[in-house]
Design a protein around this motif. Sequence first.
Motif, mmCIF file in Angstrom:
data_model
loop_
_atom_site.group_PDB
_atom_site.id
_atom_site.type_symbol
_atom_site.label_atom_id
_atom_site.label_comp_id
_atom_site.label_asym_id
_atom_site.label_seq_id
_atom_site.Cartn_x
_atom_site.Cartn_y
_atom_site.Cartn_z
ATOM 1 N N ILE A 79 0.837 -1.201 0.000
ATOM 2 C CA ILE A 79 0.000 0.000 0.000
ATOM 3 C C ILE A 79 0.871 1.250 0.000
ATOM 4 O O ILE A 79 0.555 2.257 -0.644
ATOM 5 C CB ILE A 79 -0.955 -0.018 1.211
ATOM 6 C CG1 ILE A 79 -1.975 -1.162 1.045
ATOM 7 C CG2 ILE A 79 -1.672 1.313 1.381
ATOM 8 C CD1 ILE A 79 -2.835 -1.406 2.261
ATOM 9 N N HIS A 80 2.010 1.176 0.677
ATOM 10 C CA HIS A 80 2.901 2.332 0.795
ATOM 11 C C HIS A 80 3.472 2.765 -0.556
ATOM 12 O O HIS A 80 3.686 3.973 -0.792
ATOM 13 C CB HIS A 80 4.040 2.013 1.764
ATOM 14 C CG HIS A 80 5.016 3.130 1.944
ATOM 15 N ND1 HIS A 80 4.716 4.276 2.641
ATOM 16 C CD2 HIS A 80 6.292 3.277 1.495
ATOM 17 C CE1 HIS A 80 5.756 5.091 2.618
ATOM 18 N NE2 HIS A 80 6.725 4.511 1.933
ATOM 19 N N ILE A 81 3.733 1.806 -1.464
ATOM 20 C CA ILE A 81 4.320 2.178 -2.755
ATOM 21 C C ILE A 81 3.258 2.591 -3.774
ATOM 22 O O ILE A 81 3.605 3.052 -4.872
ATOM 23 C CB ILE A 81 5.184 1.042 -3.341
ATOM 24 C CG1 ILE A 81 4.320 -0.157 -3.740
ATOM 25 C CG2 ILE A 81 6.308 0.658 -2.397
ATOM 26 C CD1 ILE A 81 5.049 -1.174 -4.597
ATOM 27 N N ALA A 82 1.986 2.440 -3.443
ATOM 28 C CA ALA A 82 0.917 2.788 -4.383
ATOM 29 C C ALA A 82 0.793 4.304 -4.528
ATOM 30 O O ALA A 82 0.933 5.052 -3.567
ATOM 31 C CB ALA A 82 -0.406 2.191 -3.922
ATOM 32 N N ASP A 83 0.519 4.740 -5.742
ATOM 33 C CA ASP A 83 0.257 6.153 -5.991
ATOM 34 C C ASP A 83 -1.164 6.527 -5.591
ATOM 35 O O ASP A 83 -1.422 7.662 -5.194
ATOM 36 C CB ASP A 83 0.461 6.457 -7.480
ATOM 37 C CG ASP A 83 1.873 6.124 -7.947
ATOM 38 O OD1 ASP A 83 2.813 6.829 -7.533
ATOM 39 O OD2 ASP A 83 2.035 5.150 -8.696
ATOM 40 N N VAL A 84 -2.074 5.562 -5.717
ATOM 41 C CA VAL A 84 -3.483 5.778 -5.369
ATOM 42 C C VAL A 84 -3.974 4.545 -4.629
ATOM 43 O O VAL A 84 -3.662 3.416 -5.016
ATOM 44 C CB VAL A 84 -4.354 5.997 -6.628
ATOM 45 C CG1 VAL A 84 -5.806 6.248 -6.238
ATOM 46 C CG2 VAL A 84 -3.820 7.154 -7.469
ATOM 47 N N VAL A 85 -4.745 4.754 -3.561
ATOM 48 C CA VAL A 85 -5.354 3.651 -2.805
ATOM 49 C C VAL A 85 -6.859 3.866 -2.778
ATOM 50 O O VAL A 85 -7.337 4.923 -2.343
ATOM 51 C CB VAL A 85 -4.802 3.573 -1.369
ATOM 52 C CG1 VAL A 85 -5.468 2.422 -0.612
ATOM 53 C CG2 VAL A 85 -3.284 3.411 -1.371
ATOM 54 N N TYR A 86 -7.611 2.855 -3.241
ATOM 55 C CA TYR A 86 -9.070 2.930 -3.232
ATOM 56 C C TYR A 86 -9.635 1.876 -2.294
ATOM 57 O O TYR A 86 -9.328 0.692 -2.448
ATOM 58 C CB TYR A 86 -9.640 2.668 -4.628
ATOM 59 C CG TYR A 86 -9.409 3.752 -5.639
ATOM 60 C CD1 TYR A 86 -9.529 5.097 -5.302
ATOM 61 C CD2 TYR A 86 -9.083 3.417 -6.956
ATOM 62 C CE1 TYR A 86 -9.325 6.090 -6.250
ATOM 63 C CE2 TYR A 86 -8.878 4.408 -7.909
ATOM 64 C CZ TYR A 86 -9.000 5.748 -7.544
ATOM 65 O OH TYR A 86 -8.801 6.721 -8.486
ATOM 66 N N PRO A 87 -10.453 2.260 -1.333
ATOM 67 C CA PRO A 87 -11.173 1.255 -0.545
ATOM 68 C C PRO A 87 -12.319 0.666 -1.384
ATOM 69 O O PRO A 87 -12.897 1.373 -2.208
ATOM 70 C CB PRO A 87 -11.740 2.051 0.637
ATOM 71 C CG PRO A 87 -11.081 3.385 0.590
ATOM 72 C CD PRO A 87 -10.698 3.610 -0.829
ATOM 73 N N MET A 88 -12.600 -0.607 -1.163
ATOM 74 C CA MET A 88 -13.742 -1.251 -1.830
ATOM 75 C C MET A 88 -14.677 -1.786 -0.764
ATOM 76 O O MET A 88 -14.256 -2.489 0.160
ATOM 77 C CB MET A 88 -13.270 -2.382 -2.749
ATOM 78 C CG MET A 88 -14.370 -2.956 -3.626
ATOM 79 S SD MET A 88 -13.701 -4.069 -4.912
ATOM 80 C CE MET A 88 -15.168 -4.288 -5.933
ATOM 81 N N ASN B 286 -18.273 -1.936 -4.503
ATOM 82 C CA ASN B 286 -18.047 -0.660 -5.173
ATOM 83 C C ASN B 286 -16.750 -0.026 -4.691
ATOM 84 O O ASN B 286 -16.294 -0.267 -3.582
ATOM 85 C CB ASN B 286 -19.219 0.298 -4.924
ATOM 86 C CG ASN B 286 -19.411 1.259 -6.082
ATOM 87 O OD1 ASN B 286 -18.477 1.545 -6.828
ATOM 88 N ND2 ASN B 286 -20.630 1.760 -6.242
ATOM 89 N N ILE B 287 -16.192 0.830 -5.548
ATOM 90 C CA ILE B 287 -14.939 1.521 -5.278
ATOM 91 C C ILE B 287 -15.250 2.943 -4.797
ATOM 92 O O ILE B 287 -16.062 3.642 -5.414
ATOM 93 C CB ILE B 287 -14.066 1.596 -6.539
ATOM 94 C CG1 ILE B 287 -13.667 0.192 -7.011
ATOM 95 C CG2 ILE B 287 -12.836 2.458 -6.306
ATOM 96 C CD1 ILE B 287 -12.668 -0.504 -6.133
ATOM 97 N N CYS B 288 -14.594 3.344 -3.716
ATOM 98 C CA CYS B 288 -14.748 4.706 -3.235
ATOM 99 C C CYS B 288 -13.600 5.547 -3.773
ATOM 100 O O CYS B 288 -12.476 5.469 -3.293
ATOM 101 C CB CYS B 288 -14.756 4.752 -1.700
ATOM 102 S SG CYS B 288 -14.879 6.426 -1.050
ATOM 103 N N THR B 289 -13.849 6.335 -4.834
ATOM 104 C CA THR B 289 -12.806 7.125 -5.479
ATOM 105 C C THR B 289 -12.598 8.468 -4.792
ATOM 106 O O THR B 289 -11.756 9.249 -5.201
ATOM 107 C CB THR B 289 -13.143 7.365 -6.961
ATOM 108 O OG1 THR B 289 -14.417 8.001 -7.053
ATOM 109 C CG2 THR B 289 -13.153 6.063 -7.718
ATOM 110 N N GLU B 290 -13.354 8.722 -3.724
ATOM 111 C CA GLU B 290 -13.207 9.981 -3.005
ATOM 112 C C GLU B 290 -12.251 9.842 -1.828
ATOM 113 O O GLU B 290 -12.098 10.735 -1.019
ATOM 114 C CB GLU B 290 -14.574 10.471 -2.486
ATOM 115 C CG GLU B 290 -15.604 10.681 -3.581
ATOM 116 C CD GLU B 290 -15.157 11.715 -4.603
ATOM 117 O OE1 GLU B 290 -14.566 12.723 -4.170
ATOM 118 O OE2 GLU B 290 -15.387 11.504 -5.787
ATOM 119 N N TYR B 291 -11.626 8.699 -1.714
ATOM 120 C CA TYR B 291 -10.755 8.399 -0.568
ATOM 121 C C TYR B 291 -9.544 9.307 -0.548
ATOM 122 O O TYR B 291 -8.939 9.573 -1.581
ATOM 123 C CB TYR B 291 -10.322 6.935 -0.630
ATOM 124 C CG TYR B 291 -9.490 6.470 0.539
ATOM 125 C CD1 TYR B 291 -10.042 6.366 1.808
ATOM 126 C CD2 TYR B 291 -8.159 6.135 0.351
ATOM 127 C CE1 TYR B 291 -9.281 5.921 2.869
ATOM 128 C CE2 TYR B 291 -7.394 5.698 1.416
ATOM 129 C CZ TYR B 291 -7.956 5.582 2.662
ATOM 130 O OH TYR B 291 -7.207 5.136 3.710
#
Length: 221
Positions: free
Chosen positions: A203-212, A216-221
């Motif tokens: 998760i630390h190396i990710a540029d974007v993290v989306y909770p599911m 459904n995907i929460c793109t407002e995270y």
Amino acid sequence: MLVIKDLTKGFGNEEENRDLVVARCSFSVDSGTIVCIKGMSGCGKTTLLRMLALQLTPDAGTILLDGVDLLSLSKAERAVYHNRHIAYIPQDYALIPILTAEENIGLPAMLRGEAVDSRYVGTLIEELNLKPCRYQYPHELSGGQKQRCAIARAMVQGAGLLLADEPTSSLDDTSTEAVLTLFCRYRDNGGSILMTSHDPRLIHIADVVYPMERGNICTEY
């Protein structure tokens, strides 16, 4: 660039009794980025990745990869497109039982009728500490060794998009660090990675993290 619009998948025989596992998911993955999806077991992460890997057909929605509508392709066209443009690391590893670890790693090139880049395969085997088992068959490998083989195979594929479902779930700290290095190098070379993981190091190396949650995907995270 990967663009997903209103992707939906349910299971069940009757429409009114269908269990909606992925519900109108919409998000994108830019080239040269790592996107991580996290969420509780059963929230739809694996089903989502299997649709993007063209293993499951959605009930509705659109999948665009570099402008190509993947769901408009025929079954044969999807197989060819997948082998050239989408690498997939599934949770069950999907190694071929009659091939050795090294042969499994070189499989994408063989499927394309191309010569295997033995130097690159050897480098990956070295980096992922697979030398002791390179000539062994899947039934002789541990879970961690199988997972590292699946990761090396995905790297060899040279696709623009890498899908990874919990890619470090069976790995120790040393192997995980090697995978982090490979994933960062993949991104730095312009590749896109969409992965699911609970591992804080990934998760630390990710540029974007989306909770599911609940399909459904929460793109407002």
